[in-house]
Scaffold this motif. Sequence first.
Motif, PDB file in Angstrom:
ATOM      1  N   LEU A  85       0.034  -0.656  -4.563  1.00 16.54           N
ATOM      2  CA  LEU A  85      -1.335  -0.181  -4.762  1.00 16.54           C
ATOM      3  C   LEU A  85      -1.430   1.265  -4.290  1.00 16.54           C
ATOM      4  O   LEU A  85      -0.970   1.603  -3.195  1.00 16.54           O
TER       5      LEU A  85
ATOM      6  N   LEU B 128     -10.915  -0.745  -2.741  1.00 16.84           N
ATOM      7  CA  LEU B 128     -10.471  -2.106  -2.410  1.00 16.84           C
ATOM      8  C   LEU B 128     -11.413  -3.150  -3.005  1.00 16.84           C
ATOM      9  O   LEU B 128     -10.979  -4.235  -3.406  1.00 16.84           O
TER      10      LEU B 128
ATOM     11  N   TRP C 255     -15.254  -4.828   5.485  1.00 18.98           N
ATOM     12  CA  TRP C 255     -14.328  -4.350   4.438  1.00 18.98           C
ATOM     13  C   TRP C 255     -14.046  -5.487   3.454  1.00 18.98           C
ATOM     14  O   TRP C 255     -14.133  -6.658   3.831  1.00 18.98           O
TER      15      TRP C 255
ATOM     16  N   ARG D 265       0.694  14.604  13.637  1.00 22.58           N
ATOM     17  CA  ARG D 265      -0.546  14.864  12.887  1.00 22.58           C
ATOM     18  C   ARG D 265      -1.103  16.269  13.117  1.00 22.58           C
ATOM     19  O   ARG D 265      -2.245  16.548  12.760  1.00 22.58           O
TER      20      ARG D 265
ATOM     21  N   ASP E 240     -11.357  -5.745   8.470  1.00 24.37           N
ATOM     22  CA  ASP E 240     -12.569  -5.919   9.264  1.00 24.37           C
ATOM     23  C   ASP E 240     -13.667  -6.540   8.397  1.00 24.37           C
ATOM     24  O   ASP E 240     -13.625  -6.454   7.173  1.00 24.37           O
TER      25      ASP E 240
ATOM     26  N   GLY F 262       2.187   0.502   5.828  1.00 19.74           N
ATOM     27  CA  GLY F 262       3.128   1.211   6.700  1.00 19.74           C
ATOM     28  C   GLY F 262       2.473   1.705   7.980  1.00 19.74           C
ATOM     29  O   GLY F 262       2.983   2.632   8.611  1.00 19.74           O
TER      30      GLY F 262
ATOM     31  N   ILE G 105      -4.335   4.154  -3.758  1.00 16.87           N
ATOM     32  CA  ILE G 105      -5.724   4.587  -3.801  1.00 16.87           C
ATOM     33  C   ILE G 105      -5.688   6.101  -3.881  1.00 16.87           C
ATOM     34  O   ILE G 105      -5.312   6.784  -2.928  1.00 16.87           O
TER      35      ILE G 105
ATOM     36  N   ASP H 133      -0.932   5.297  14.794  1.00 15.12           N
ATOM     37  CA  ASP H 133      -1.928   5.816  13.852  1.00 15.12           C
ATOM     38  C   ASP H 133      -3.321   5.622  14.445  1.00 15.12           C
ATOM     39  O   ASP H 133      -3.529   4.709  15.251  1.00 15.12           O
ATOM     40  N   PRO H 134      -4.296   6.464  14.023  1.00 13.86           N
ATOM     41  CA  PRO H 134      -5.648   6.315  14.554  1.00 13.86           C
ATOM     42  C   PRO H 134      -6.190   4.893  14.342  1.00 13.86           C
ATOM     43  O   PRO H 134      -5.953   4.304  13.288  1.00 13.86           O
TER      44      PRO H 134
ATOM     45  N   VAL I 270      -2.009  -7.046   1.443  1.00  8.81           N
ATOM     46  CA  VAL I 270      -1.511  -5.689   1.243  1.00  8.81           C
ATOM     47  C   VAL I 270      -0.566  -5.362   2.396  1.00  8.81           C
ATOM     48  O   VAL I 270      -0.955  -5.423   3.564  1.00  8.81           O
ATOM     49  N   VAL I 271       0.675  -5.062   2.048  1.00  9.19           N
ATOM     50  CA  VAL I 271       1.666  -4.705   3.063  1.00  9.19           C
ATOM     51  C   VAL I 271       1.546  -3.217   3.320  1.00  9.19           C
ATOM     52  O   VAL I 271       1.579  -2.418   2.377  1.00  9.19           O
TER      53      VAL I 271
ATOM     54  N   ARG J   7      -2.841  17.941  10.229  1.00  9.55           N
ATOM     55  CA  ARG J   7      -3.978  17.268   9.572  1.00  9.55           C
ATOM     56  C   ARG J   7      -5.272  17.887  10.084  1.00  9.55           C
ATOM     57  O   ARG J   7      -5.523  17.909  11.280  1.00  9.55           O
TER      58      ARG J   7
ATOM     59  N   ASP K  39       5.961   6.636   5.871  1.00 14.09           N
ATOM     60  CA  ASP K  39       5.979   5.277   6.421  1.00 14.09           C
ATOM     61  C   ASP K  39       6.063   4.232   5.307  1.00 14.09           C
ATOM     62  O   ASP K  39       6.884   3.326   5.359  1.00 14.09           O
TER      63      ASP K  39
ATOM     64  N   GLY L  59       0.857  -1.177   0.000  1.00  9.13           N
ATOM     65  CA  GLY L  59       0.000   0.000   0.000  1.00  9.13           C
ATOM     66  C   GLY L  59       0.892   1.225   0.000  1.00  9.13           C
ATOM     67  O   GLY L  59       1.569   1.497   0.978  1.00  9.13           O
ATOM     68  N   PHE L  60       0.926   1.934  -1.123  1.00  9.83           N
ATOM     69  CA  PHE L  60       1.895   3.025  -1.273  1.00  9.83           C
ATOM     70  C   PHE L  60       1.189   4.307  -1.693  1.00  9.83           C
ATOM     71  O   PHE L  60       0.610   4.381  -2.780  1.00  9.83           O
TER      72      PHE L  60
HETATM   73  C1  LIG Z   1      -5.442  -2.136   2.091  1.00 11.58           C
HETATM   74  C2  LIG Z   1      -6.195  -1.376   3.147  1.00 11.58           C
HETATM   75  C3  LIG Z   1      -7.026  -2.060   4.021  1.00 11.58           C
HETATM   76  C4  LIG Z   1      -7.734  -1.376   5.007  1.00 11.58           C
HETATM   77  N1  LIG Z   1      -8.538  -2.075   5.829  1.00 11.58           N
HETATM   78  C5  LIG Z   1      -9.237  -1.430   6.809  1.00 11.58           C
HETATM   79  C6  LIG Z   1     -10.099  -2.130   7.709  1.00 11.58           C
HETATM   80  O1  LIG Z   1     -10.209  -3.348   7.640  1.00 11.58           O
HETATM   81  N2  LIG Z   1     -10.754  -1.448   8.653  1.00 11.58           N
HETATM   82  C7  LIG Z   1     -10.641  -0.087   8.772  1.00 11.58           C
HETATM   83  O2  LIG Z   1     -11.264   0.496   9.625  1.00 11.58           O
HETATM   84  N3  LIG Z   1      -9.840   0.611   7.938  1.00 11.58           N
HETATM   85  C8  LIG Z   1      -9.129  -0.017   6.955  1.00 11.58           C
HETATM   86  N4  LIG Z   1      -8.320   0.697   6.111  1.00 11.58           N
HETATM   87  C9  LIG Z   1      -8.161   2.136   6.287  1.00 11.58           C
HETATM   88  C10 LIG Z   1      -6.928   2.433   7.174  1.00 11.58           C
HETATM   89  O3  LIG Z   1      -7.120   1.898   8.459  1.00 11.58           O
HETATM   90  C11 LIG Z   1      -6.642   3.928   7.310  1.00 11.58           C
HETATM   91  O4  LIG Z   1      -7.799   4.616   7.649  1.00 11.58           O
HETATM   92  C12 LIG Z   1      -6.073   4.509   6.056  1.00 11.58           C
HETATM   93  O5  LIG Z   1      -4.957   3.734   5.656  1.00 11.58           O
HETATM   94  C13 LIG Z   1      -5.614   5.933   6.239  1.00 11.58           C
HETATM   95  O6  LIG Z   1      -4.802   6.016   7.364  1.00 11.58           O
HETATM   96  P1  LIG Z   1      -3.847   7.202   7.734  1.00 11.58           P
HETATM   97  O7  LIG Z   1      -4.499   8.484   7.481  1.00 11.58           O
HETATM   98  O8  LIG Z   1      -3.261   6.932   9.058  1.00 11.58           O
HETATM   99  O9  LIG Z   1      -2.757   7.108   6.610  1.00 11.58           O
HETATM  100  P2  LIG Z   1      -1.354   6.470   6.518  1.00 11.58           P
HETATM  101  O10 LIG Z   1      -0.565   6.547   7.769  1.00 11.58           O
HETATM  102  O11 LIG Z   1      -0.812   7.097   5.321  1.00 11.58           O
HETATM  103  O12 LIG Z   1      -1.740   4.969   6.219  1.00 11.58           O
HETATM  104  C14 LIG Z   1      -1.096   3.857   6.732  1.00 11.58           C
HETATM  105  C15 LIG Z   1      -0.674   2.935   5.615  1.00 11.58           C
HETATM  106  O13 LIG Z   1      -1.799   2.560   4.811  1.00 11.58           O
HETATM  107  C16 LIG Z   1      -1.443   2.495   3.449  1.00 11.58           C
HETATM  108  N5  LIG Z   1      -2.224   3.511   2.732  1.00 11.58           N
HETATM  109  C17 LIG Z   1      -2.822   4.581   3.265  1.00 11.58           C
HETATM  110  N6  LIG Z   1      -3.433   5.306   2.338  1.00 11.58           N
HETATM  111  C18 LIG Z   1      -3.225   4.681   1.167  1.00 11.58           C
HETATM  112  C19 LIG Z   1      -3.599   4.955  -0.163  1.00 11.58           C
HETATM  113  N7  LIG Z   1      -4.325   6.026  -0.468  1.00 11.58           N
HETATM  114  N8  LIG Z   1      -3.195   4.107  -1.119  1.00 11.58           N
HETATM  115  C20 LIG Z   1      -2.460   3.040  -0.809  1.00 11.58           C
HETATM  116  N9  LIG Z   1      -2.087   2.722   0.430  1.00 11.58           N
HETATM  117  C21 LIG Z   1      -2.456   3.535   1.402  1.00 11.58           C
HETATM  118  C22 LIG Z   1       0.037   2.802   3.400  1.00 11.58           C
HETATM  119  O14 LIG Z   1       0.754   1.603   3.440  1.00 11.58           O
HETATM  120  C23 LIG Z   1       0.281   3.593   4.638  1.00 11.58           C
HETATM  121  O15 LIG Z   1       1.604   3.521   5.103  1.00 11.58           O
HETATM  122  C24 LIG Z   1      -7.611   0.036   5.113  1.00 11.58           C
HETATM  123  C25 LIG Z   1      -6.754   0.712   4.227  1.00 11.58           C
HETATM  124  C26 LIG Z   1      -6.066   0.044   3.264  1.00 11.58           C
HETATM  125  C27 LIG Z   1      -5.145   0.798   2.295  1.00 11.58           C
END
Ligand SMILES: Cc1cc2nc3c(=O)[nH]c(=O)nc-3n(C[C@H](O)[C@H](O)[C@H](O)COP(=O)(O)OP(=O)(O)OC[C@H]3O[C@@H](n4cnc5c(N)ncnc54)[C@H](O)[C@@H]3O)c2cc1C
Length: 516
Positions: free
Chosen positions: A363, A400, A437, A512, A434, A416, A365, A421-422, A413-414, A515, A336, A330-331
């Motif tokens: 990936l 997704l 999802w 944050r 979850d 960061g 988004i 984080d929240p 999905v790997v 933000r 991170d 997840g990039f």
């Molecule tokens: C694959 C995936 C599965 C998720 N599953 C759930 C879930 O089951 N339940 C739930 O409540 N929330 C889920 N989320 C949402 C997640 O918990 C965060 O709300 C979201 O990643 C944004 O977090 P953040 O603002 O802390 O961003 P970041 O700190 O930027 O996000 C943490 C990590 O998420 C990945 N990521 C974040 N945004 C993107 C993006 N736009 N594109 C690609 N990768 C990204 C990156 O690896 C990043 O390091 C999921 C998100 C992703 C990408």
Amino acid sequence: MRIITTGLCEKFTKTKHLCLNRLHTCVNHYNMSRTAGILIIGDEILKGQTQDTNSVYLSQSLHKLGVNVRKISVIGDNVDEIAVEVRKFSSDYDMVLTSGGIGPTHDDVTLEGVARACDVTIHPHPTLVELCEKYFGVKDLNSPQLKLAHVPETSQLHFGVDPVKKEKLKFPLIAVNNIYVFPGIPVLLQRLFTSLQHLFKTEDKFSTKEILVNCLETEIAEVLQNCVDEFKHAGLNIGSYPDWSNNYYKVRIVLESLNHEVVDAATQYLHMRLPSDRILLNYVLDPVSLNGGDINATNFQSMLWHKVKSSLEVLEETLRKYEPHEICVGFNGGKDCTALLHLYHAALCRAGIEINPTNFKALYIKDKYPFEEVEQFMESSVIRYKFHLTTMTGDMKQALEALKRDHPSIKAVVMGTRCSDPHSMDLSSFTMTDSDWPRFMRVNPLLHWTYHDVWKFMRKLYLPYCVLYDKGYTSLGSRDKTERNKKLLTTNIHGSSMYLPAYTLQDGDLERNGRL
Ligand SMILES: Cc1cc2nc3c(=O)[nH]c(=O)nc-3n(C[C@H](O)[C@H](O)[C@H](O)COP(=O)(O)OP(=O)(O)OC[C@H]3O[C@@H](n4cnc5c(N)ncnc54)[C@H](O)[C@@H]3O)c2cc1C
Ligand SMILES: NC(=O)C1=CN([C@@H]2O[C@H](COP(=O)(O)OP(=O)(O)OC[C@H]3O[C@@H](n4cnc5c(N)ncnc54)[C@H](O)[C@@H]3O)[C@@H](O)[C@H]2O)C=CC1
Ligand SMILES: [Co+2]
Ligand SMILES: [K+]
Ligand SMILES: [Mg+2]
């Protein structure tokens, strides 16, 4: 430290001059090295429809051969202009290399221009006529095919030999006096040049050193001027090149001379006078090519190394549980996942998996309002790491769902995500999404990393990261909901306000703050 003594030059006896350097590489010699002018010909270049890459190729190659390239000129497909420019270049420089305009169509007029510049006429060259007749199976001298055989009367043909295949090339380089006429098609030009390097090679070799400094040019201009003055009789060339996109230095200073001792002495001079804490000593230009060799205990303090190692173990486990094509990172260009991307790349290399877009996927988004700088950084990351980036739009859940539908092979999905984080307190290294999802395995190798761990890791390895982090942003989200972190606001020596880089934030809990 001065290595300069005066005497009559012994090296260049033809042009009698007072040589100021017993090593015979005085400023006169620097200017006396073999010179060249490059002439890029083509309307398409002037219109910006084709990006000129031939001048970069030729100037780099000539520089390596010790040739002093003095001018690059770009002109259109116009006989008069070509004639004027070729004539001037031919008298100003030891050699002229032209690119483009030797094809069979009406707009290819370089050879006519060269003929006019040299006051000779164009004629069909017997060797070329034979060649073209054989190659194209056409005998008519007025045919487009045989236009290629029409060259200035005094032309010399240089048949190159492919340095790898050792085969003689089919088509020669055409030269008139000191003018070498290359085709514009980059592969043809490069093939001809590499097969005929001996025509351009000199006895000289430029000795070059670089100093990278994390200062503004205004802060180092005086020291550089002093260095120029100190070495002005020694045949030294110094350039100062600012780079606003680099995360580690702001200026690249390049020192060059035909005498490596002069370069060494000038480098030492600058090292003693530039602010020592601003000079980068072990900068790694290309951390990716180290293939994970930089991920070792010697590079990190033990606490961080412990975390790096267990993150790698999580990734190794991921690669045991899933095939590389079932995994994506997840990039989104954030810090991170930038650190994570490097670690994942290292894990792939350590597992002996070939790095290609099938095995290495990410990936993205795409947000409705992404930062341009973030997307630019992502593009450069794709090139740097050679992964395949799948971009999805819409809100995260929808994206997704679309991923599941369009790329059904992806299972994990790997990410960061860190514990701080929240909603991430209760995650573990492997947690399914979850129940409400789309179902993917979320792999979280960085859960126990802190804000400062991420920065220490990236900056120790000189990993490139998004420039916004150097401009006061500590956490990046949507452009309309992200500001700089006020905690990084400061006043510079001139009294105007500025933001410090993200890695200088004292309290990681405040990352944050910007933000909304
Ligand atoms: C694959 C995936 C599965 C998720 N599953 C759930 C879930 O089951 N339940 C739930 O409540 N929330 C889920 N989320 C949402 C997640 O918990 C965060 O709300 C979201 O990643 C944004 O977090 P953040 O603002 O802390 O961003 P970041 O700190 O930027 O996000 C943490 C990590 O998420 C990945 N990521 C974040 N945004 C993107 C993006 N736009 N594109 C690609 N990768 C990204 C990156 O690896 C990043 O390091 C999921 C998100 C992703 C990408
Ligand atoms: N087989 C051979 O060895 C030779 C073939 N030819 C024929 O001549 C024609 C090509 O002659 P050219 O002089 O190359 O024609 P040209 O000037 O029309 O250039 C051909 C193409 O090269 C690219 N180009 C031109 N200048 C460039 C630059 N500075 N940087 C990057 N790209 C650039 C452009 O895309 C352009 O369309 C072809 O039809 C070729 O078959 C010509 C000479 C040798
Ligand atoms: Co001299
Ligand atoms: K053409
Ligand atoms: Mg052309």
